[in-house]
Structures are given as C-alpha cells and as structure tokens.
Design a protein around this motif. Structure first.
Motif, mmCIF file in Angstrom:
data_model
loop_
_atom_site.group_PDB
_atom_site.id
_atom_site.type_symbol
_atom_site.label_atom_id
_atom_site.label_comp_id
_atom_site.label_asym_id
_atom_site.label_seq_id
_atom_site.Cartn_x
_atom_site.Cartn_y
_atom_site.Cartn_z
ATOM 1 N N GLY A 245 0.379 -0.988 0.287
ATOM 2 C CA GLY A 245 -0.126 0.456 0.232
ATOM 3 C C GLY A 245 0.697 1.221 -0.342
ATOM 4 O O GLY A 245 0.933 2.184 0.174
ATOM 5 N N GLY A 246 2.382 1.179 0.178
ATOM 6 C CA GLY A 246 2.832 2.546 0.196
ATOM 7 C C GLY A 246 3.477 2.803 -1.808
ATOM 8 O O GLY A 246 3.406 2.292 -2.013
ATOM 9 N N ARG A 247 3.760 3.757 -1.849
ATOM 10 C CA ARG A 247 4.399 5.345 -2.841
ATOM 11 C C ARG A 247 5.715 4.884 -3.428
ATOM 12 O O ARG A 247 6.275 5.493 -1.847
ATOM 13 C CB ARG A 247 3.090 6.061 -2.274
ATOM 14 C CG ARG A 247 3.521 6.798 -3.388
ATOM 15 C CD ARG A 247 2.338 8.027 -3.907
ATOM 16 N NE ARG A 247 0.745 7.374 -4.743
ATOM 17 C CZ ARG A 247 0.075 8.686 -4.432
ATOM 18 N NH1 ARG A 247 0.113 9.817 -4.245
ATOM 19 N NH2 ARG A 247 -1.689 7.849 -4.870
ATOM 20 N N VAL A 248 5.852 5.201 -3.571
ATOM 21 C CA VAL A 248 7.039 5.104 -4.569
ATOM 22 C C VAL A 248 6.930 6.400 -5.444
ATOM 23 O O VAL A 248 6.313 6.582 -6.319
ATOM 24 C CB VAL A 248 7.859 4.580 -4.909
ATOM 25 C CG1 VAL A 248 9.364 5.412 -5.195
ATOM 26 C CG2 VAL A 248 8.234 3.549 -3.748
ATOM 27 N N ILE A 249 8.247 8.403 -5.535
ATOM 28 C CA ILE A 249 7.504 8.991 -6.513
ATOM 29 C C ILE A 249 8.276 9.314 -6.713
ATOM 30 O O ILE A 249 10.070 9.657 -6.080
ATOM 31 C CB ILE A 249 6.708 10.430 -4.847
ATOM 32 C CG1 ILE A 249 5.506 9.664 -4.375
ATOM 33 C CG2 ILE A 249 6.739 11.445 -6.087
ATOM 34 C CD1 ILE A 249 5.591 9.560 -3.110
ATOM 35 N N CYS A 250 8.720 9.552 -8.082
ATOM 36 C CA CYS A 250 9.501 9.739 -8.814
ATOM 37 C C CYS A 250 10.037 11.707 -8.723
ATOM 38 O O CYS A 250 8.606 11.584 -9.666
ATOM 39 C CB CYS A 250 9.778 9.055 -10.362
ATOM 40 S SG CYS A 250 9.577 7.780 -9.778
ATOM 41 N N GLY A 251 11.195 12.399 -8.667
ATOM 42 C CA GLY A 251 10.585 13.559 -8.787
ATOM 43 C C GLY A 251 10.832 14.221 -9.484
ATOM 44 O O GLY A 251 11.109 15.604 -9.437
ATOM 45 N N GLY A 252 12.355 14.256 -10.690
ATOM 46 C CA GLY A 252 13.157 14.195 -11.168
ATOM 47 C C GLY A 252 12.306 14.345 -13.450
ATOM 48 O O GLY A 252 10.843 14.062 -12.774
ATOM 49 N N ILE A 253 12.931 15.473 -13.452
ATOM 50 C CA ILE A 253 11.988 15.650 -14.899
ATOM 51 C C ILE A 253 12.067 14.401 -16.222
ATOM 52 O O ILE A 253 12.313 14.382 -17.073
ATOM 53 C CB ILE A 253 12.357 17.319 -15.569
ATOM 54 C CG1 ILE A 253 11.753 17.257 -16.688
ATOM 55 C CG2 ILE A 253 13.654 17.089 -15.529
ATOM 56 C CD1 ILE A 253 11.458 18.832 -16.887
ATOM 57 N N HIS A 254 13.973 14.190 -16.095
ATOM 58 C CA HIS A 254 14.763 12.644 -16.763
ATOM 59 C C HIS A 254 14.891 11.491 -15.608
ATOM 60 O O HIS A 254 16.033 12.572 -14.092
ATOM 61 C CB HIS A 254 15.720 13.632 -17.234
ATOM 62 C CG HIS A 254 16.534 12.594 -17.664
ATOM 63 N ND1 HIS A 254 16.059 12.599 -18.933
ATOM 64 C CD2 HIS A 254 17.778 12.486 -17.683
ATOM 65 C CE1 HIS A 254 17.252 11.203 -19.633
ATOM 66 N NE2 HIS A 254 18.441 10.793 -18.804
ATOM 67 N N GLU A 271 2.329 1.863 -5.525
ATOM 68 C CA GLU A 271 2.127 2.812 -6.347
ATOM 69 C C GLU A 271 3.740 3.307 -6.640
ATOM 70 O O GLU A 271 4.087 3.552 -6.139
ATOM 71 C CB GLU A 271 0.700 3.819 -6.487
ATOM 72 C CG GLU A 271 -0.534 2.969 -5.807
ATOM 73 C CD GLU A 271 -1.519 4.476 -4.890
ATOM 74 O OE1 GLU A 271 -0.482 5.408 -4.688
ATOM 75 O OE2 GLU A 271 -2.532 4.208 -5.659
ATOM 76 N N LEU A 272 3.190 3.221 -7.901
ATOM 77 C CA LEU A 272 5.172 4.064 -8.543
ATOM 78 C C LEU A 272 3.641 5.654 -9.242
ATOM 79 O O LEU A 272 3.648 5.589 -10.320
ATOM 80 C CB LEU A 272 5.597 3.400 -9.589
ATOM 81 C CG LEU A 272 6.139 4.563 -9.911
ATOM 82 C CD1 LEU A 272 7.026 4.404 -9.793
ATOM 83 C CD2 LEU A 272 7.114 3.122 -11.802
ATOM 84 N N VAL A 273 4.568 6.880 -9.141
ATOM 85 C CA VAL A 273 3.962 7.844 -9.384
ATOM 86 C C VAL A 273 5.066 8.662 -10.239
ATOM 87 O O VAL A 273 6.436 8.701 -9.159
ATOM 88 C CB VAL A 273 2.962 8.871 -8.813
ATOM 89 C CG1 VAL A 273 1.382 7.548 -8.348
ATOM 90 C CG2 VAL A 273 3.551 9.279 -7.602
ATOM 91 N N SER A 274 5.154 9.926 -10.978
ATOM 92 C CA SER A 274 5.566 10.803 -10.927
ATOM 93 C C SER A 274 5.265 12.483 -10.525
ATOM 94 O O SER A 274 3.991 12.660 -10.343
ATOM 95 C CB SER A 274 6.211 11.116 -12.512
ATOM 96 O OG SER A 274 5.208 11.012 -13.200
ATOM 97 N N VAL A 275 6.244 13.516 -10.388
ATOM 98 C CA VAL A 275 5.785 15.050 -10.547
ATOM 99 C C VAL A 275 6.627 15.663 -11.906
ATOM 100 O O VAL A 275 7.902 14.864 -12.064
ATOM 101 C CB VAL A 275 6.302 15.139 -8.930
ATOM 102 C CG1 VAL A 275 6.783 17.002 -8.673
ATOM 103 C CG2 VAL A 275 5.628 14.699 -8.416
ATOM 104 N N ALA A 276 5.686 15.873 -12.261
ATOM 105 C CA ALA A 276 5.563 17.027 -13.640
ATOM 106 C C ALA A 276 5.768 18.484 -13.168
ATOM 107 O O ALA A 276 4.274 18.772 -12.507
ATOM 108 C CB ALA A 276 5.206 16.256 -14.362
ATOM 109 N N ASN A 277 6.666 18.858 -13.029
ATOM 110 C CA ASN A 277 6.923 20.699 -13.605
ATOM 111 C C ASN A 277 6.214 21.662 -11.880
ATOM 112 O O ASN A 277 5.986 20.390 -10.775
ATOM 113 C CB ASN A 277 6.311 20.937 -14.764
ATOM 114 C CG ASN A 277 6.650 20.458 -15.272
ATOM 115 O OD1 ASN A 277 7.343 20.324 -15.752
ATOM 116 N ND2 ASN A 277 5.668 20.535 -16.655
#
Length: 327
Positions: A245-254, A271-277
């Motif tokens: 139930g945990g989450r991994v956040i990718c914070g880079g633009i590349h 969950e695997l999610v990204s952050v954009a801008n």
C-alpha cells in the motif's frame, strides 16, 4: 546585460554581453541577485531534454529586484523582490489548466528551457508567474527554494500522510524537503550514493533518523519513498523497501531507464507515480510552509562567469546542498 549563453547542446556556456531586455505586456524585468543551479539545467545543457530554445540562457531558480515594468503592470512593483520558477507560462484554457493542473499544460513554457533564464544579470519574467519574496532575506539562500524546494514540496504532498519516508538522492531538493518532513514529525531515511559520507552527515544534521547508501537496508519498512536521483535502477529498489500500500514518487524531470522487474516488486497495492513541473498554487503553499518550518538552505556561491564550474561540480557530485550563481 551579461549572460552565460548555451549556443549548442553539450557545449560549455559562454559569457556574452547583450542589449538590456525591455519588458512586454504583463512582464517585469528583474535585476538578478541570485540564480541557483538545478540538475534540470544539466539535463537541458547535456541534451537529456529535447528541443531547448537555442541560443539559450539557462537558469530557473531566480531571485531578483524588479527594475522595469511592462504595460498592464502597476509601477508599484518596481523595487520589489520576486522569485522565478521553472513554470513560466501556460495557456489557461486547456483541460489541465481549467482543472487546477496547469503543471501538465501541453502549451506551457519554461524558464531557462523554452525561454531565457537567470544565468544573467537581467531577465524578463511574466508577473503572473512570479512570486513576491521577503525583501530582507538572503537572496542566495532563497534561490534553491524556487525549484528544489517547490518540486520537493509537490513530491512530499504525493507522499500523503506517510510517517516513515525514504529519500533517494540527498542533494538540493532532498536537503530542503527533509527539513519540512522532519518539522512535520515524519521519520526520514536518507539514501545516498555509496560512500557519500558528506551527504549522509548532512542528512543526520538536518534531523534524518537514518542515513546510508542506496544499497543499505534501513532499520524499518517505509511508508513512502521519494526518488530525486535521476537513476532508474532506484525505482525497483525503492519499491522493495516500501510496505504494502506504499507509494514511490519519482521527482525528477529526467531519469535513466527503469529496468525490468518482477511483478511481485509492485504487487501488494504499491504505487509508482511521477511529479511533473509545478503549479503556482504549489508555490503559494510552499513559501508559507518554508517560513513556518524555518528552512535553512546549504549553498555554495559562484560568480556568474563561473557557471561552467558550478555545473561541473553538480555533475560530478562534489556539491553538498545547492550551487548558486551571483551576478
């Protein structure tokens, strides 16, 4: 004005003199006091991000004083201090803009990428996308907040109410947002490159509960993890360390390619999610939080003409905290 100019992707910046720019409608001109150096600048200069405006003045973590205003901008803005982030312009009408997600606008423009940025003595910015800043604060200390801080804040929000938070890559963004997370009474675990005892020491100084290399086993299971390092192999590694139930956040633009991984690494409703801008709302939230949390940035200042040295130091991992250019 003087500026450090990127003429060709993959080449060093060149110090040039240009005619002072004149602001258009809804624009102000800033006399740059400081501009932090971001890993995204490296991605632009090294060609990881496609189709930058060329020639280009990089830089998108800008602090400066308004010394000229364009039409439709009140003259009372003159003499005030503003901060300039990555997001420079959006269409305002698309699905994303109309639903509070202007960071995803397909027509967006970006400071130091599609528009000239702050590796210069002066820069033009849209008044609607700039943040008014404390006139008494140290501009060098403020500059890293304009991207490292803002992106870190958006990543931290994606982590929800995670109490045990892992942070992979302890550079400019991590050293800011770790302070916010500690202030929020989260337990922070810092993961660095193997052998980077300087970054690990900084993490402990800032209140992290544990610091080690990316291959080390932390003392407890994580509720969430944020990856700031642009290293795709960290994704499956982080997933193995977060609870079900945990989450991994990718914070880079590349990021380099994420390797193939067994489904069981993701299974368990991880969950695997990204952050954009970022959005302007992120900035309004974050600057209030940064003041309450009493964030202190660790910076190394360089003269404007030494921008290539600052970029090389960032590229090679020599920096602790953030590099900042001073015109």
């Amino acid at each position: 004005m003087k500026a450090m100019l990127l003429e060709h992707v993959g080449q060093q910046l060149r110090l040039v003199e240009r005619t002072d720019p004149f602001p258009g409608p809804r624009q102000i001109r800033l006399r740059v006091e400081a501009c932090a150096v971001c890993r995204t600048d490296l991605h632009v200069i090294d060609g990881d991000l496609p189709n930058p405006k060329l020639p280009l003045i990089p830089g998108h973590e800008i602090v400066g004083i308004a010394d000229l205003v364009g039409s439709d901008v009140d003259s009372s803005m003159l003499g005030r201090r503003f901060g300039v982030p990555w997001l420079a312009r959006t269409c305002g009408t698309c699905l994303y803009c109309s639903t509070g997600r202007e960071n995803l606008c397909d027509a967006a423009e970006f400071t130091g990428y599609t528009l000239d940025g702050g590796f210069a003595t002066h820069v033009l910015v849209g008044i609607d996308y700039a943040f008014e800043l404390d006139p008494l604060a140290d501009p060098v200390a403020l500059a890293p907040l304009l991207c490292a801080g803002l992106i870190g804040w958006r990543c931290l929000k994606k982590a929800g109410d995670a109490k045990r938070l892992g942070i992979f890559g302890f550079g400019a963004a991590a050293h800011i947002i770790a302070q916010v997370a500690v202030w929020q009474k989260r337990e922070v675990f810092a993961f660095t490159k193997p052998g980077d005892v300087t970054a690990q020491g900084l993490a402990r100084q800032l209140g992290c509960a544990w610091a080690g290399s990316s291959g080390d086993q932390p003392p407890a299971e994580l509720d969430a993890a944020i990856i700031f390092a642009p290293v795709g192999t960290l994704v499956p590694r982080a997933l193995t360390l977060v609870r079900k139930g945990g989450r991994v956040i990718c914070g880079g633009i590349h990021m380099s390619d994420i390797p193939a991984m067994e489904y069981k690494v993701l299974w368990g409703e991880r969950e695997l999610v990204s952050v954009a801008n970022l959005t302007r709302g992120d900035g309004q939230e974050f600057f209030s939080i940064a003041e309450q949390a009493k964030i202190h940035t660790r910076t190394t200042a360089y003269p404007l003409q030494e921008a290539n040295t600052a970029l090389d130091d960032l590229r090679s991992g020599k920096l602790s905290g953030a590099a900042v250019l001073k015109p």
